[in-house]
Design an enzyme around this catalytic site. Structure first.
Site, PDB file in Angstrom:
ATOM      1  N   CYS A  66       0.827  -1.203   0.000  1.00  0.00           N
ATOM      2  CA  CYS A  66       0.000   0.000   0.000  1.00  0.00           C
ATOM      3  C   CYS A  66       0.868   1.264   0.000  1.00  0.00           C
ATOM      4  O   CYS A  66       2.082   1.211   0.152  1.00  0.00           O
ATOM      5  CB  CYS A  66      -0.932   0.002   1.202  1.00  0.00           C
ATOM      6  N   ALA A  69       2.935   1.697   3.095  1.00  0.00           N
ATOM      7  CA  ALA A  69       4.121   0.835   3.104  1.00  0.00           C
ATOM      8  C   ALA A  69       5.258   1.468   2.327  1.00  0.00           C
ATOM      9  O   ALA A  69       6.426   1.393   2.727  1.00  0.00           O
ATOM     10  CB  ALA A  69       3.786  -0.540   2.524  1.00  0.00           C
TER      11      ALA A  69
END
Length: 546
Positions: A66, A69
């Site tokens: 994501c 991240a």
């Protein structure tokens, strides 16, 4: 005593493999995925076009991460003296905490916060009533405990959904402390199609809040910044070892084993050397625009690529003494590399590999497989853009979609007092006439063999199907794919965090990689691997459209 392993012969047709990958999809999904699966074949003088950086089709088990991240886990996670505070549920904090095996050295000051997991640990009540007060209290607690030079706050999905104003909170706390730079990243996980959006957001905020804060002159000659190197498994330590032997002064690494002062002093370098093009090219462009520091693409993954990159840096500075020193270092380092390479090639020559890693890493590691005499028969990126595949020449043709508009575009101008072109226009022209390339990256596709498959955003189903059809000797990807691939009887090398291996960068890293891949592809244990359901399938079914 060297032994030669028997080579297996696997014949496959790329068009057939592509058709098989798409066969199980509904027609609409198949049409979309077809544009992301490219057979690498010349079309006149042009590289074939691939669709990339688009949303994953719902229901497909993607290998992507994501936006959060990419921001916290990739770019800011390797920093050692910045308190990285996650505003969100504890699961998000844990997910991005030391999972990439970024190594660090506490340095002379001893400040190292990487081994802490800082989180506001949002609960249901915080989602309902808001978490701004809790965030302010957490920032205050971190300051009281550690007195760091900087505290970074990262938004997670629920923070964006409930509307907590993290930027106002951090601004107030910065004003309150006076001696601690506090700032925030609006990197909610859903904000982009992959972790690539998080890289861009991190680049912007680091440049906006930190770069240029320290104008003190830095000692040393041949000053560079190394951009897009994250010290996974100690890669950065090996590169720094080589730099010191050559006499190169590394002002800042973005962001392996990095410090606040490195970021703040990055504008004092004379050249930016870009490793991971996808994750860090934004900062490279902004440093050039605001401070006049040109950038070049380098690669320290692979011994030959390392030597080439060192020569490229030396050529830029143009000092004959420096050029000679670089050649001496290469001459000292290469004999042991060549000895190890000669040994493993008796067992690895002709074997095949697949790589689906990151946004530049699959391209970098192709160098090492080439050195071992192995063929990369299929490769791709999780979060690459078209320019990572086809080269930067396609950038003017890229369309800005709705997802890209979610990311702030900084308006950067030349600094009135500190803009200083490191080379005159005449010097730049002379270098270019000699074949030197600035702001240039050819991408993955030109380095892949004709007829190989390049696949963007590979998913779990396609990975297993590729292994079934093409039967590679090794598969390289991330942790999510590791065990499903191993259950198919194929060795899997994790190239996001290296499992327990590394470093693989530089000269010594190349030797480590040769030896590890040699062990993996020549171990018989993988041929004995069988998942329980392969012997005793519990369920069988067909799709509705079959």
């Amino acid at each position: 005593m060297a032994t030669t392993t028997k080579k297996k012969i696997v014949q496959w047709d790329p068009a057939h493999v592509k058709a098989e990958l798409l066969a199980k999809y509904p027609s609409k999904v198949a049409r979309k995925r077809s544009k992301q699966i490219m057979i690498n074949e010349a079309q006149g003088n042009e590289t074939p076009e691939i669709t990339a950086n688009v949303r994953t089709t719902p229901g497909i088990i993607t290998m992507r991460g994501c936006t959060y991240a990419g921001c916290k886990g990739v770019i800011m996670g390797p920093t050692r003296d910045i308190v990285n505070l996650v505003h969100g549920p504890i699961g998000c904090s844990f997910y991005a905490w030391l999972t990439r095996r970024n190594q660090t050295d506490a340095g002379l000051d001893g400040e190292n916060y990487m081994n802490y997991c800082f989180s506001t640990d949002m609960q249901d009540s915080d989602i309902i009533f808001g978490g701004e007060k809790k965030l302010a209290a957490a920032i205050q607690e971190a300051y009281d405990l550690f007195h760091p030079r900087s505290i970074a706050v990262f938004a997670t999905c629920p923070v964006g959904l409930i509307g907590d104003d993290i930027h106002t909170v951090t601004k107030r706390m910065k004003e309150k402390f006076g001696d601690c730079n506090v700032y925030a990243f609006s990197c909610e996980g859903y904000k982009g199609v992959s972790q690539s959006a998080g890289h861009h957001i991190a680049n912007n905020q680091v440049f906006k809040h930190i770069v240029g804060e320290n104008d003190a002159e830095k000692p040393g000659k041949y000053k560079i910044n190394l951009l897009g190197e994250y010290n996974i498994g100690g890669d950065g330590f090996e590169i720094d070892r080589i730099f010191k032997k050559c006499g190169i002064t590394n002002i800042a690494t973005f962001s392996g084993n990095s410090t606040y002062d490195q970021f703040a002093s990055a504008h004092k370098a004379d050249l930016n050397a870009v490793m991971c093009h996808r994750s860090i090219n934004y900062v490279a462009d902004m440093l050039e625009t605001k401070f006049g520091i040109p950038w070049i693409k380098v690669n320290f993954i692979g011994a030959d690529a390392t030597a080439k990159s060192l020569r490229k840096i030396a050529q830029y500075f143009g000092d004959q003494e420096f050029i000679d020193r670089v050649e001496e270092v290469i001459t000292e380092e290469m004999p042991k590399v060549l000895a190890a390479r000669t040994d493993v090639r008796t067992r690895t020559e002709g074997k095949t590999a697949m790589m689906f890693v990151g946004g530049s890493r699959a391209h970098h590691y192709k160098e090492l497989f080439n050195e071992m005499g192995m063929r990369v028969i299929s490769a791709g990126y999780e979060f690459g853009h078209r320019d990572d595949y086809e080269g930067r020449q396609v950038i003017p043709d890229l369309k800005v979609d709705a997802d890209s508009r979610n990311i702030e575009e900084l308006e950067v101008e030349a600094d009135a007092n500190r803009f200083n072109p490191r080379k005159s226009a005449e010097e730049i022209k002379a270098l270019e006439n000699a074949g030197y390339k600035f702001k240039h990256y050819d991408g993955l596709a030109p380095d892949m063999e004709n007829g190989t498959l390049i696949i963007d955003d590979l998913n779990q189903y396609e990975a297993e199907k590729l292994v079934e059809l093409m039967k590679p000797d090794i598969f390289c990807a991330g942790i999510k794919e590791k065990y499903s691939i191993q259950k198919l009887g194929v060795p899997m090398k994790q190239l996001h965090s290296y499992d327990s291996g590394g470093p693989y960068a530089g000269f010594e890293g190349a030797i480590n990689f040769y030896q590890e891949i040699d062990r993996l592809v020549n171990s018989k244990v993988w041929s004995y691997m069988k998942a329980p359901w392969q012997d005793n399938p519990q369920l069988s079914a067909t799709y509705g459209w079959e």
